[in-house]
Design a protein around this motif. Sequence first.
Motif, PDB file in Angstrom:
ATOM      1  N   ALA A 182       0.807  -1.227   0.000  1.00 11.20           N
ATOM      2  CA  ALA A 182       0.000   0.000   0.000  1.00 11.20           C
ATOM      3  C   ALA A 182       0.842   1.281   0.000  1.00 11.20           C
ATOM      4  O   ALA A 182       0.633   2.143  -0.860  1.00 11.20           O
ATOM      5  CB  ALA A 182      -0.967  -0.026   1.183  1.00 11.20           C
ATOM      6  N   LEU A 207       3.832   1.669  -1.017  1.00 12.82           N
ATOM      7  CA  LEU A 207       4.536   1.745  -2.301  1.00 12.82           C
ATOM      8  C   LEU A 207       3.607   2.263  -3.393  1.00 12.82           C
ATOM      9  O   LEU A 207       3.994   3.096  -4.217  1.00 12.82           O
ATOM     10  CB  LEU A 207       5.069   0.368  -2.710  1.00 12.82           C
ATOM     11  CG  LEU A 207       6.218  -0.243  -1.927  1.00 12.82           C
ATOM     12  CD1 LEU A 207       6.745  -1.473  -2.651  1.00 12.82           C
ATOM     13  CD2 LEU A 207       7.348   0.745  -1.717  1.00 12.82           C
ATOM     14  N   ALA A 208       2.378   1.752  -3.394  1.00 13.05           N
ATOM     15  CA  ALA A 208       1.424   2.200  -4.407  1.00 13.05           C
ATOM     16  C   ALA A 208       1.052   3.665  -4.197  1.00 13.05           C
ATOM     17  O   ALA A 208       0.930   4.434  -5.153  1.00 13.05           O
ATOM     18  CB  ALA A 208       0.171   1.321  -4.363  1.00 13.05           C
ATOM     19  N   LEU A 209       0.907   4.053  -2.932  1.00 10.05           N
ATOM     20  CA  LEU A 209       0.605   5.461  -2.634  1.00 10.05           C
ATOM     21  C   LEU A 209       1.757   6.355  -3.092  1.00 10.05           C
ATOM     22  O   LEU A 209       1.540   7.468  -3.586  1.00 10.05           O
ATOM     23  CB  LEU A 209       0.370   5.646  -1.128  1.00 10.05           C
ATOM     24  CG  LEU A 209      -0.943   5.063  -0.601  1.00 10.05           C
ATOM     25  CD1 LEU A 209      -0.968   5.100   0.917  1.00 10.05           C
ATOM     26  CD2 LEU A 209      -2.130   5.836  -1.165  1.00 10.05           C
ATOM     27  N   GLY A 230       3.678   5.831  -5.618  1.00 13.43           N
ATOM     28  CA  GLY A 230       3.534   6.012  -7.062  1.00 13.43           C
ATOM     29  C   GLY A 230       2.439   6.995  -7.402  1.00 13.43           C
ATOM     30  O   GLY A 230       2.637   7.926  -8.189  1.00 13.43           O
ATOM     31  N   LEU A 231       1.271   6.806  -6.787  1.00  7.37           N
ATOM     32  CA  LEU A 231       0.111   7.637  -7.129  1.00  7.37           C
ATOM     33  C   LEU A 231       0.288   9.083  -6.689  1.00  7.37           C
ATOM     34  O   LEU A 231      -0.066  10.014  -7.407  1.00  7.37           O
ATOM     35  CB  LEU A 231      -1.151   7.065  -6.464  1.00  7.37           C
ATOM     36  CG  LEU A 231      -1.721   5.789  -7.077  1.00  7.37           C
ATOM     37  CD1 LEU A 231      -2.768   5.195  -6.154  1.00  7.37           C
ATOM     38  CD2 LEU A 231      -2.338   6.094  -8.440  1.00  7.37           C
ATOM     39  N   ALA A 232       0.840   9.282  -5.483  1.00  7.99           N
ATOM     40  CA  ALA A 232       0.873  10.639  -4.928  1.00  7.99           C
ATOM     41  C   ALA A 232       2.166  11.369  -5.273  1.00  7.99           C
ATOM     42  O   ALA A 232       2.162  12.592  -5.387  1.00  7.99           O
ATOM     43  CB  ALA A 232       0.696  10.585  -3.408  1.00  7.99           C
ATOM     44  N   PHE A 246       5.341   9.928  -7.402  1.00  8.65           N
ATOM     45  CA  PHE A 246       6.115   9.725  -8.633  1.00  8.65           C
ATOM     46  C   PHE A 246       5.483  10.418  -9.828  1.00  8.65           C
ATOM     47  O   PHE A 246       6.176  11.018 -10.647  1.00  8.65           O
ATOM     48  CB  PHE A 246       6.288   8.233  -8.926  1.00  8.65           C
ATOM     49  CG  PHE A 246       7.252   7.554  -8.010  1.00  8.65           C
ATOM     50  CD1 PHE A 246       8.257   8.275  -7.387  1.00  8.65           C
ATOM     51  CD2 PHE A 246       7.172   6.195  -7.771  1.00  8.65           C
ATOM     52  CE1 PHE A 246       9.158   7.651  -6.533  1.00  8.65           C
ATOM     53  CE2 PHE A 246       8.065   5.561  -6.925  1.00  8.65           C
ATOM     54  CZ  PHE A 246       9.059   6.290  -6.308  1.00  8.65           C
ATOM     55  N   PHE A 247       4.158  10.304  -9.949  1.00 11.10           N
ATOM     56  CA  PHE A 247       3.503  11.000 -11.055  1.00 11.10           C
ATOM     57  C   PHE A 247       3.768  12.490 -10.964  1.00 11.10           C
ATOM     58  O   PHE A 247       4.101  13.147 -11.950  1.00 11.10           O
ATOM     59  CB  PHE A 247       1.983  10.740 -11.019  1.00 11.10           C
ATOM     60  CG  PHE A 247       1.551   9.502 -11.741  1.00 11.10           C
ATOM     61  CD1 PHE A 247       1.777   9.354 -13.097  1.00 11.10           C
ATOM     62  CD2 PHE A 247       0.907   8.480 -11.071  1.00 11.10           C
ATOM     63  CE1 PHE A 247       1.370   8.212 -13.782  1.00 11.10           C
ATOM     64  CE2 PHE A 247       0.503   7.330 -11.739  1.00 11.10           C
ATOM     65  CZ  PHE A 247       0.736   7.205 -13.095  1.00 11.10           C
ATOM     66  N   LEU A 248       3.627  13.006  -9.755  1.00 13.89           N
ATOM     67  CA  LEU A 248       3.778  14.444  -9.540  1.00 13.89           C
ATOM     68  C   LEU A 248       5.168  14.912  -9.966  1.00 13.89           C
ATOM     69  O   LEU A 248       5.315  15.835 -10.770  1.00 13.89           O
ATOM     70  CB  LEU A 248       3.547  14.737  -8.054  1.00 13.89           C
ATOM     71  CG  LEU A 248       3.272  16.171  -7.646  1.00 13.89           C
ATOM     72  CD1 LEU A 248       1.923  16.616  -8.163  1.00 13.89           C
ATOM     73  CD2 LEU A 248       3.296  16.312  -6.126  1.00 13.89           C
ATOM     74  N   SER A 304       7.539  13.430 -11.778  1.00 13.56           N
ATOM     75  CA  SER A 304       7.938  13.173 -13.157  1.00 13.56           C
ATOM     76  C   SER A 304       7.227  14.096 -14.136  1.00 13.56           C
ATOM     77  O   SER A 304       7.854  14.681 -15.019  1.00 13.56           O
ATOM     78  CB  SER A 304       7.638  11.726 -13.537  1.00 13.56           C
ATOM     79  OG  SER A 304       8.324  10.862 -12.680  1.00 13.56           O
ATOM     80  N   VAL A 305       5.910  14.213 -13.986  1.00 13.72           N
ATOM     81  CA  VAL A 305       5.146  15.043 -14.917  1.00 13.72           C
ATOM     82  C   VAL A 305       5.574  16.501 -14.798  1.00 13.72           C
ATOM     83  O   VAL A 305       5.803  17.189 -15.800  1.00 13.72           O
ATOM     84  CB  VAL A 305       3.636  14.884 -14.654  1.00 13.72           C
ATOM     85  CG1 VAL A 305       2.843  15.930 -15.414  1.00 13.72           C
ATOM     86  CG2 VAL A 305       3.181  13.484 -15.050  1.00 13.72           C
ATOM     87  N   THR A 341       3.888   2.659 -10.873  1.00 14.11           N
ATOM     88  CA  THR A 341       2.705   2.639 -10.022  1.00 14.11           C
ATOM     89  C   THR A 341       1.894   1.363 -10.245  1.00 14.11           C
ATOM     90  O   THR A 341       1.381   0.770  -9.292  1.00 14.11           O
ATOM     91  CB  THR A 341       1.849   3.880 -10.285  1.00 14.11           C
ATOM     92  OG1 THR A 341       2.667   5.035 -10.144  1.00 14.11           O
ATOM     93  CG2 THR A 341       0.706   3.975  -9.294  1.00 14.11           C
ATOM     94  N   ALA A 360       3.483  -1.345  -8.319  1.00 13.37           N
ATOM     95  CA  ALA A 360       3.232  -1.212  -6.882  1.00 13.37           C
ATOM     96  C   ALA A 360       1.793  -1.594  -6.539  1.00 13.37           C
ATOM     97  O   ALA A 360       1.529  -2.203  -5.497  1.00 13.37           O
ATOM     98  CB  ALA A 360       3.528   0.213  -6.427  1.00 13.37           C
ATOM     99  N   TYR A 415      -3.697  16.484 -14.208  1.00 15.22           N
ATOM    100  CA  TYR A 415      -2.493  17.209 -14.613  1.00 15.22           C
ATOM    101  C   TYR A 415      -1.753  16.547 -15.760  1.00 15.22           C
ATOM    102  O   TYR A 415      -1.019  17.205 -16.491  1.00 15.22           O
ATOM    103  CB  TYR A 415      -1.582  17.579 -13.438  1.00 15.22           C
ATOM    104  CG  TYR A 415      -0.998  16.477 -12.579  1.00 15.22           C
ATOM    105  CD1 TYR A 415      -0.075  15.574 -13.069  1.00 15.22           C
ATOM    106  CD2 TYR A 415      -1.337  16.401 -11.221  1.00 15.22           C
ATOM    107  CE1 TYR A 415       0.481  14.600 -12.256  1.00 15.22           C
ATOM    108  CE2 TYR A 415      -0.779  15.427 -10.402  1.00 15.22           C
ATOM    109  CZ  TYR A 415       0.125  14.526 -10.931  1.00 15.22           C
ATOM    110  OH  TYR A 415       0.683  13.578 -10.123  1.00 15.22           O
TER     111      TYR A 415
END
Lengths: 518, 360
Positions: free
Chosen positions: A97, A99-101, A103-105, A107-109, A111-112, B70, B73, B321
Amino acid sequence: MDALDLARWQFGITTVYHFIFVPLTIGLSLLVAVMNTRAVFAKDPVRKDAWTRMTKFFGSMLIVNFGIGIATGIVQEFQFGMNWSEYARFVGDVFGAPLALEGLAAFFLESVFLGLWIFGWGKLPEKIHLLTIWAVALGTTLSAYFIIAANSFMQHPVGATLNPETGRAELDPSQGSILAVLSNVTALAAFPHVVSGAWLVAGAFLTGVASWHMVRHHNRARALGLETAEGQEHHLAARDLFRPTVRFGVIAMCISAVVLVVSGDAQAKLMFEQQPMKMASAEAHCDTSTDVPFSILTVGGPDAFSTDCSGVTHLIEVPYVTSILATNDPHAELQGVDDLNAQYKEQFGETATDIHGNEVAVDYRPNLFVTYWSFRLMMGLAAFSGVLALWALWATRGRGENARTTGSRLFQWFAVLAIPMPFLANAAGWVFTEIGRQPWVVHPNPLDPTVRLMTMQGVSNHPGWMVLTSLVAFTLVYGVLAVLWFQMMRKAALKGVPLAQRDPETDELDTPTLSFDY
Amino acid sequence: MEPLLEATWLQALWFALIAVFFLGYFVLEGFDFGVQITVGALWRRGSGTRGTLLKTIGPVWEGNEVWLITGGALLFAAFPEWYATLFSGFYLALLGLLLVLIVRVCAFKWRDKVDDPRWRTAWDAVHVLGGIAPPLLWGVAFSNIVAGVAIDENRWVTSSLLDLLNPFALLGGAVFVLLFWLHGLLYLALKLEQPLRGRVRRLAGIVVWPTIAAGAAFLLWYQLAYSHAAWTWAPLVLAALALIAVVPLNRTGREGLAFAATTAAIAGAVATLFGGLFPYVLPAVNAPANSLTVANASSTEHTLTVMLIALAVLLPIVLAYTIWTYRVFRHRISDDDSPAPGSQLLESAKQGYRNAFEQR
């Protein structure tokens, strides 16, 4: 070397390597965001020019560093399944969990928005563009939080119970579930420690690089003469461009030092409660006693590189300090390594079952030599940063027209030498906390020791040659990339900043745009 | 004992969400792979052209790759047993994938950092490898997941790397490479100015034929030999029709629609593969009882619920975004630095603030 040892070596190498780049990314993204903010909001054209140039200068190094941190991070995530599949089965319900958080909260932020920051100059209005680098800084810091929460579950499991049917740790609503995992007191102490460690890395990096250039420009200016036009340009580069950056790096280091000490102290106190064995071996404290001194230098007995505590001789000690570290009471009684080992053997058994169903004798003592010295390295190496901060402050004393720069070669040399030290201190800290947890991969929580797993019980069922293949492959590729990374960082750092020119007609500075030659 | 085939709706939903994340990864990172393969196809045009091709994905590839990080994960969090068996069982294939993904990131980040043609040429070669190897390995991996591998009673995969390189899997690998290459070429047609735009469209007109042939062969083989569902004929036909539609759309220069068609083809293929895999996640070919299923490989219902809430909160923000980023960089690659649509955001935000708080 069997598969277990190889897998452990692989985890150690890939993690320490990954954590060369990560603290610099976390710290530098924040410092670049602050510099970018000062560039956007500065009223004085000289300052605006200086901070714009510095944002660009350090931004280019941030970009070089960012990618390799992400690339090596993918390995970390996959490794849990590849080399530690039985660990992944045991804790997946809980450990996946965060780890997934992440990524979601996070890594996307990061990198993008890094893409937006690099390529968005001129496409986005200035203030929106500024927000993108703040989003990157937020993302990198958030990712640290989630991964520390995951690691803290391994150090001190909370929010989960053991399901006797499946033999797995499972998130438990009655124990607080994911919220307990994310607000684990171990994580709340470790997170500021790790993040401020990253600030120290970035602050020392900023101060070191900027000091080197400041001295260079200072000496060029004196060589050419301050009355010549070019000499004046170099003088201004040293005084208006690099001197503020040196001082800015020092401020970052000072803030970081305060947070490091406070959070480190809190962590030590928690660790004496949660993982007494780790702290006992950090001090080579063999037998339970009161009024425990802090050991500065210890020499080993016959087995200097092992877990055996009996042969060590403490040469230099500071009385009471370890007892104070643990409980704030100089007379506190602390358990020793050997007593704890006996106690754990009684509590958890003399043997444990490995993944093939064999009974293996267990030693509950981590490697004494490694834990003792990594703990001291972690603290000792940080002293370099302290000296650098004070020296840099002294060398750049004065205000306004009396603002000094220095031409000291000795300072220049020391500033560069001080750059790698916080990196090594970070690595030593991780080595300490991960080796000190052994033989556990999930260390039992003293209040509820049911959720626990030994490292040897978490490894995948692989033949040794297979793990060796990946160990060699990663080490080779990582080695080549480290050389390239170092060369590029060195090149980018040595490149410096083009001298500011004033338009002879309007007397305006030729402040560059924030575009990156990508 | 029979493997548990009775999945709860929450487990089924998470299986679908994992499929969605891989779909996101394949659709977005797929064209990045395709662009990198095109770097190899147009190699002789020199490093300037290669740089222009790479510029079309420069701002976005990194965010695209996060779909994998992601997704992996989430796979760990929702189906720990699947994650553990799969990642330890496909060890050497994943090792190859990881090594390529690492050097690929460095190729993106470092290619232009040293002004030396040999340096750039070396990284361009890494780009081509980074475009071909990952789709090939993903194709091999997914073919083996849907076809099944040998699993013992400890849930350890006993198939070797050579077992994984069977004809069906190699065909799957070829299909992934061709499909992503076509996808990337059509993306380039959307993002480039003439004359390159014409070149990639001509190339797409050639690549589309082997893609149709191999894709049809692979999906039919799968549907007839391995699929556990009849309804997957529908996405299979959709994928086939979408691929065939690329031919006229590309010829008549409907670039947006052509790109949408390959996107639909990838979606159809993913739906066919995952749909036909359900309720299994990793079938055991040696002993069906050892199979991993949606029901016996998942986390607890509580964990799935927690993660679903987190996903429901965070994914819309991520999508918002991400879409905005694609809008900011929606223009074709040229030297024109016109302000992007984002510039009106600040103005409208200020206006909204004024309207709300102005003293009237």
